[in-house]
Scaffold this active site. Structure first.
Site, mmCIF file in Angstrom:
data_model
loop_
_atom_site.group_PDB
_atom_site.id
_atom_site.type_symbol
_atom_site.label_atom_id
_atom_site.label_comp_id
_atom_site.label_asym_id
_atom_site.label_seq_id
_atom_site.Cartn_x
_atom_site.Cartn_y
_atom_site.Cartn_z
ATOM 1 N N HIS A 264 43.237 -4.140 81.222
ATOM 2 C CA HIS A 264 43.113 -3.392 82.477
ATOM 3 C C HIS A 264 44.457 -3.319 83.206
ATOM 4 O O HIS A 264 44.940 -2.229 83.535
ATOM 5 C CB HIS A 264 42.061 -4.081 83.357
ATOM 6 C CG HIS A 264 41.840 -3.415 84.679
ATOM 7 N ND1 HIS A 264 40.775 -2.589 84.920
ATOM 8 C CD2 HIS A 264 42.546 -3.445 85.832
ATOM 9 C CE1 HIS A 264 40.846 -2.124 86.164
ATOM 10 N NE2 HIS A 264 41.917 -2.650 86.746
ATOM 11 N N GLU A 265 45.064 -4.460 83.433
ATOM 12 C CA GLU A 265 46.327 -4.467 84.172
ATOM 13 C C GLU A 265 47.425 -3.766 83.375
ATOM 14 O O GLU A 265 48.311 -3.147 83.946
ATOM 15 C CB GLU A 265 46.737 -5.899 84.544
ATOM 16 C CG GLU A 265 45.732 -6.642 85.446
ATOM 17 C CD GLU A 265 45.285 -5.880 86.687
ATOM 18 O OE1 GLU A 265 46.079 -5.062 87.223
ATOM 19 O OE2 GLU A 265 44.126 -6.065 87.114
ATOM 20 N N HIS A 268 47.378 -0.140 84.214
ATOM 21 C CA HIS A 268 48.111 0.140 85.461
ATOM 22 C C HIS A 268 49.619 0.158 85.187
ATOM 23 O O HIS A 268 50.354 1.001 85.683
ATOM 24 C CB HIS A 268 47.835 -0.952 86.503
ATOM 25 C CG HIS A 268 46.501 -0.839 87.189
ATOM 26 N ND1 HIS A 268 46.141 0.246 87.934
ATOM 27 C CD2 HIS A 268 45.465 -1.712 87.269
ATOM 28 C CE1 HIS A 268 44.920 0.048 88.450
ATOM 29 N NE2 HIS A 268 44.490 -1.122 88.053
ATOM 30 N N GLU A 294 43.556 3.681 89.053
ATOM 31 C CA GLU A 294 42.433 3.005 88.415
ATOM 32 C C GLU A 294 41.943 3.784 87.193
ATOM 33 O O GLU A 294 41.411 3.185 86.261
ATOM 34 C CB GLU A 294 41.305 2.812 89.442
ATOM 35 C CG GLU A 294 40.303 1.746 89.089
ATOM 36 C CD GLU A 294 40.869 0.330 88.991
ATOM 37 O OE1 GLU A 294 42.007 0.082 89.465
ATOM 38 O OE2 GLU A 294 40.180 -0.531 88.432
HETATM 39 ZN ZN ZN Z 1 42.674 -1.994 88.610
#
Ligand code: ZN
Length: 502
Positions: A264-265, A268, A294
């Site tokens: 997830h990170e 980003h 996101e």
């Molecule tokens: Zn996030």
């Protein structure tokens, strides 16, 4: 004009330096700082926030923007200079409405509250943060009131995260999505529960970290321009074009926690790493909105990282890393386990189907608090009630209830959560556009190749930074505005197949 533009850039670079110096202090606080450093750190961050705000709202910047306006409007809309003048002006007009002393007060307050939260959460002690949260609500209302003329008090706060959107827009989109999700959750929960016990064996942290880092390197995360450290509540942070870091946390009894948080990170970070480096040092050199940001974390975490093709490729390597735990577990069992749908208590651990229900209830609670309909002292109970109503579960404690997310303890109340669901919707929308351009992407993912997808995202989304607003970007990339169709279709296809639902 060239001279004025150069002066504007010099002034913006100073603001940038102050902001990113503050970011380093924040990162340090959230990773390695000893607890006793908190009060000095809070003051230092407050000072940097005030200085950056004062420099950015200097009347000289306003004058330069006025002088450059006509020049900027004469350039192509998405040229670097036209975008710089246009976007800086928008941010400047917003910033001058808020006094620098207020910004410093808010920053210091968030810092105190964050420190209290890191102690209150493990101790399951909401009362410890309650008075601070009351002040947060008060400050959030004051912040909104610097922007009079709103339809809803949350509008200025939502707009700050997802420019161009109002509370009413979010309510409409969420209602549309909810109407699709609730029957899907119902149909899935009528089926037998998936067995995900294979994820709960003992998984030593070091191996988890090594495996996660191997995967994100393949995604394209550049360790020459970043690193990964541990924290309470994972985040990505940018200090400059050559230093874009991620943080994670591990649970040795739940393989999914650390792995998917890392993916997830990384999503980003890929966005930030892909921004045209020529924009560095300006307000354009960051992702354009909370929702678009996101969309990238969720795309790499879920659409790619929880897909069958992805695991057809990576599962043998995972089995090699954890032979005792996984050698007798088939890839199909593992794929089902990581996509188990079950209404649960914790947002960050929620499956893709129920996840948005967690976001929606937080958004509604924020609106009620801002409207003055919900007191902070009644928040824990209201939280439990909404979980019961929407997901049919009750947390045994506030630790897994209202204390679970860092957001209200390090940010204002209002605008903190809607970006997560907007991001999910956009992830489906952008991914379907990528597939239209390159139908070979799923087959490539199944070979552990991500170049085509990554390059498409870079060219169409990342490189622009904040030059285009979320709405302009979405129009260009998908030929229309934000809509739930492709995301819902993605969920229905994937989970229909997993759970045998038509
Ligand atoms: Zn996030």
């Amino acid at each position: 004009m060239e001279h004025k533009l150069a002066e504007l850039k010099t002034r913006l670079l100073e603001v940038d330096d102050l902001q990113y110096a503050g970011a380093v202090l924040y990162w340090d606080q959230a990773t390695y700082m000893p607890p006793a450093g908190a009060s000095a750190r809070g003051r230092q961050l407050g000072t940097l926030t005030r200085l950056a705000h004062e420099k950015f709202t200097d009347a000289a910047i306003g004058k330069l923007l006025d002088d450059l306006r006509a020049y900027g409007e004469g350039l192509p809309y998405d040229s670097d200079d036209a975008s710089l003048i246009r976007v800086t002006r928008r941010q400047y007009e917003r910033a001058v409405k808020v006094p620098a002393t207020f910004m410093a007060e808010m920053s210091q307050h968030f810092n105190t509250t964050y420190t209290a939260w890191t102690e209150a959460r493990p101790a399951n002690d909401f009362n410890r943060v309650r008075p601070l949260l009351e002040q947060t609500l008060d400050l959030s209302r004051q912040l909104a009131d610097f922007f009079p003329g709103y339809d809803h008090i949350a509008d200025p706060l939502v707009d700050n995260q997802d420019y161009g959107m109002k509370a009413a827009d979010i309510r409409r989109i969420f209602a549309e999505l909810r109407a699709e999700l609730v029957p899907l959750v119902k149909a899935i929960t009528a089926k037998p529960l998936t067995d995900d016990s294979c994820l709960r064996a003992f998984y030593p942290e070091d191996q988890q970290k090594a495996f996660g880092e191997m995967v994100i390197k393949r995604y394209g995360y550049d360790f020459e321009r970043g690193r990964q450290d541990k924290t309470h509540h994972p985040f990505m942070i940018r200090f400059g074009p050559g230093d874009i870091r991620i943080t994670t946390r591990f649970n040795e009894h739940d393989l999914g926690d650390g792995l998917f948080s890392t993916l997830h990170e990384c999503g980003h970070a890929l966005y930030e790493m892909g921004i045209d480096q020529g924009l560095a040092g300006t307000p354009l050199a960051t992702g354009t909105s909370a929702g678009v940001h996101e969309s990238q974390s969720r795309l790499w975490e879920n659409i790619v990282g929880r897909s069958r093709g992805f695991w057809e490729h990576f599962y043998p390597a995972l089995q090699q890393t954890f032979p005792d735990q996984l050698n007798r577990v088939s890839v199909d069992t593992f794929y089902r386990a990581i996509n188990k749908v079950q209404p649960s208590l914790i947002r960050v651990d929620a499956d893709e189907v129920t996840y948005n229900l967690h976001v929606m209830l937080r958004f509604d609670l924020e609106l009620e608090m801002l409207e003055g309909k919900l007191d902070i002292r009644d928040l824990p109970e209201a939280w439990h009630q909404r979980y019961m109503d929407d997901l049919g579960v009750t947390a045994p404690s506030d630790k897994d209830g209202v204390l679970q997310d860092v957001h209200w303890y390090t940010f204002n109340i209002g605008g903190a959560f809607q970006g997560y669901t907007l991001g999910n919707i956009l992830s489906g929308l952008y991914y379907s556009a990528a597939l239209q351009a390159h139908p070979s992407i799923p087959a490539e993912i199944a070979q552990g190749k991500f170049d085509t997808l990554h390059t498409w995202l870079k060219t169409n989304i990342y490189t622009h930074g904040s030059k285009l607003s979320a709405s302009e970007l979405t129009e260009r990339v998908t030929g229309g505005q934000l809509r739930i169709g492709p995301y819902i279709q993605y969920l229905k296809t994937k989970y229909g197949e997993l759970y045998g639902i038509q």
